[in-house]
Design an enzyme around this catalytic site. Sequence first.
Site, PDB file in Angstrom:
ATOM      1  CB  SER A 150      13.686  -0.640  88.822  1.00  0.00           C
ATOM      2  OG  SER A 150      13.831  -2.026  88.842  1.00  0.00           O
ATOM      3  CG  ASP A 235       6.347  -4.148  87.987  1.00  0.00           C
ATOM      4  OD1 ASP A 235       7.438  -4.569  87.564  1.00  0.00           O
ATOM      5  OD2 ASP A 235       6.086  -2.941  88.133  1.00  0.00           O
ATOM      6  CG  HIS A 267      10.034  -3.311  85.826  1.00  0.00           C
ATOM      7  ND1 HIS A 267       9.817  -3.252  87.177  1.00  0.00           N
ATOM      8  CD2 HIS A 267      11.345  -2.964  85.649  1.00  0.00           C
ATOM      9  CE1 HIS A 267      10.946  -2.907  87.799  1.00  0.00           C
ATOM     10  NE2 HIS A 267      11.884  -2.717  86.896  1.00  0.00           N
TER      11      HIS A 267
HETATM   12  N1  LIG Z   1      18.024  -7.662  83.327  1.00  0.00           N
HETATM   13  C1  LIG Z   1      16.738  -7.104  83.660  1.00  0.00           C
HETATM   14  C2  LIG Z   1      16.750  -5.627  83.365  1.00  0.00           C
HETATM   15  C3  LIG Z   1      16.146  -4.854  84.473  1.00  0.00           C
HETATM   16  O1  LIG Z   1      15.771  -5.426  85.452  1.00  0.00           O
HETATM   17  C4  LIG Z   1      15.984  -3.391  84.356  1.00  0.00           C
HETATM   18  C5  LIG Z   1      16.276  -2.757  83.171  1.00  0.00           C
HETATM   19  C6  LIG Z   1      16.104  -1.372  83.047  1.00  0.00           C
HETATM   20  C7  LIG Z   1      15.637  -0.633  84.117  1.00  0.00           C
HETATM   21  C8  LIG Z   1      15.340  -1.267  85.308  1.00  0.00           C
HETATM   22  C9  LIG Z   1      15.509  -2.652  85.444  1.00  0.00           C
HETATM   23  N2  LIG Z   1      15.212  -3.291  86.623  1.00  0.00           N
HETATM   24  C10 LIG Z   1      15.596  -2.879  87.884  1.00  0.00           C
HETATM   25  O2  LIG Z   1      16.391  -2.011  88.181  1.00  0.00           O
HETATM   26  C11 LIG Z   1      15.633  -7.814  82.890  1.00  0.00           C
HETATM   27  O3  LIG Z   1      15.917  -8.540  81.974  1.00  0.00           O
HETATM   28  O4  LIG Z   1      14.480  -7.630  83.196  1.00  0.00           O
END
Ligand SMILES: N[C@@H](CC(=O)c1ccccc1NC=O)C(=O)O
Length: 293
Positions: A150, A235, A267
Amino acid sequence: MELENQYSPSRWVIRRGAEETLRTYSRIGEEATKNARATRRSLLHVPYGDGEGEKLDIYFPEEVSEASPFCLFFHGGYWQSGSKDTSAFMVNPLTTRGVAVVIVAYDLAPKAPALRAGTLDQMVDQVTRSIAFVQKQYPCNEGIYLCGHSAGAHLAAMMLLANWTTHGVTPNLKGFFLVSGIYDLEPIVYTTQNAPLLMTLEGAQQNSPQLLLEAALTRPSDPACHVLVTVGQHDSPEFQRQSREFYQTLCRGGWNASFEEIRDADHFEIIWNLTQQDSVLTQMILRTILREH
Ligand SMILES: N[C@@H](CC(=O)c1ccccc1NC=O)C(=O)O
C-alpha cells in the site's frame, strides 16, 4: 464522495466489516511479529540514522550467513499509521528458506502536522538511507529485495528512481515486490487521508513514481532487476487501476516487470498471505529470490 470511497481499502473487504478488518490486520501483524521475535535470531531497533524513528529490525535465517539475500519490508497505513513492531508478516516463511528479512520503520505523518516532520519527502529519504545502511552492513549480501504494501509499496517504488551517488554506496538491488500500492498520489490530495499529510498537488506529483517514471529518460541500470506488481482481486477499482497503469509504465520504460492479480484476496488478506509459506504470493516472492543466487 467517490474518491474517498475508492481510497478507503477497508470498505471494499467482502468477508468482514471495515472495523473488524482493521482490528484483524493489527492482530495478525502483532502475532506474526511476536512469533518472529520468539523463534528467529534477530537484531531489533537497529538505528539506520540519527532520528528517533530511524530504526529497523533484522531477522536472520537459521543458517547464519552474512551472504544471504535480504528482503526489506515497508509497511502500509497511508503514511500515517502502522509500525515495524506489528509488520513482521513475511519473516517466518522467508527466513525458513534462507532469506534475511528487514522490517523498516519510518517517521509517520503526525496527527498534529508540524513543519518538516513526517513529510513524504522525509519518508522517501529515510527509506533510501535504510537501504544504503543494509548494503553497508552486509556488503556480501546475495541481493537486496524491496517489498512494500500500500503506502509502503509507494515508498518502495520511489526507489526505482533513487539516486545513490549521495549515499556512498549502490545497493545490490535485485527485485521489487509491490503489493496493492499507490503510485499516483494526486487523487489522495482530494481525500481525508491528506489531512495529516498536507500534500499539495505539486508535492503529490513530485512524489508519484507513476509520473516520474513516465517522464524519466533513464533506463533501468540493471535490466535483470525484477519488478512484481500485485493487487488483490477485491481491492477497489482505483487501486487496481493504479497497479495496472504502473505495470504498463514499467514495461514501456524497459523494466523487467510482471503483474499478478491475487485471486480472492482483499487489500489486507493479500498481506496476511505473506505469513503463509504456501500462499501464491509468498511462493512468487521466494521463486524470484531463490532463482537469482
Ligand atoms: N484508513 C484505511 C486504512 C488503510 O488504508 C490501511 C491500513 C493498513 C495498511 C494499509 C492501509 N492502506 C494503505 O496504506 C481504511 O480504512 O481502509
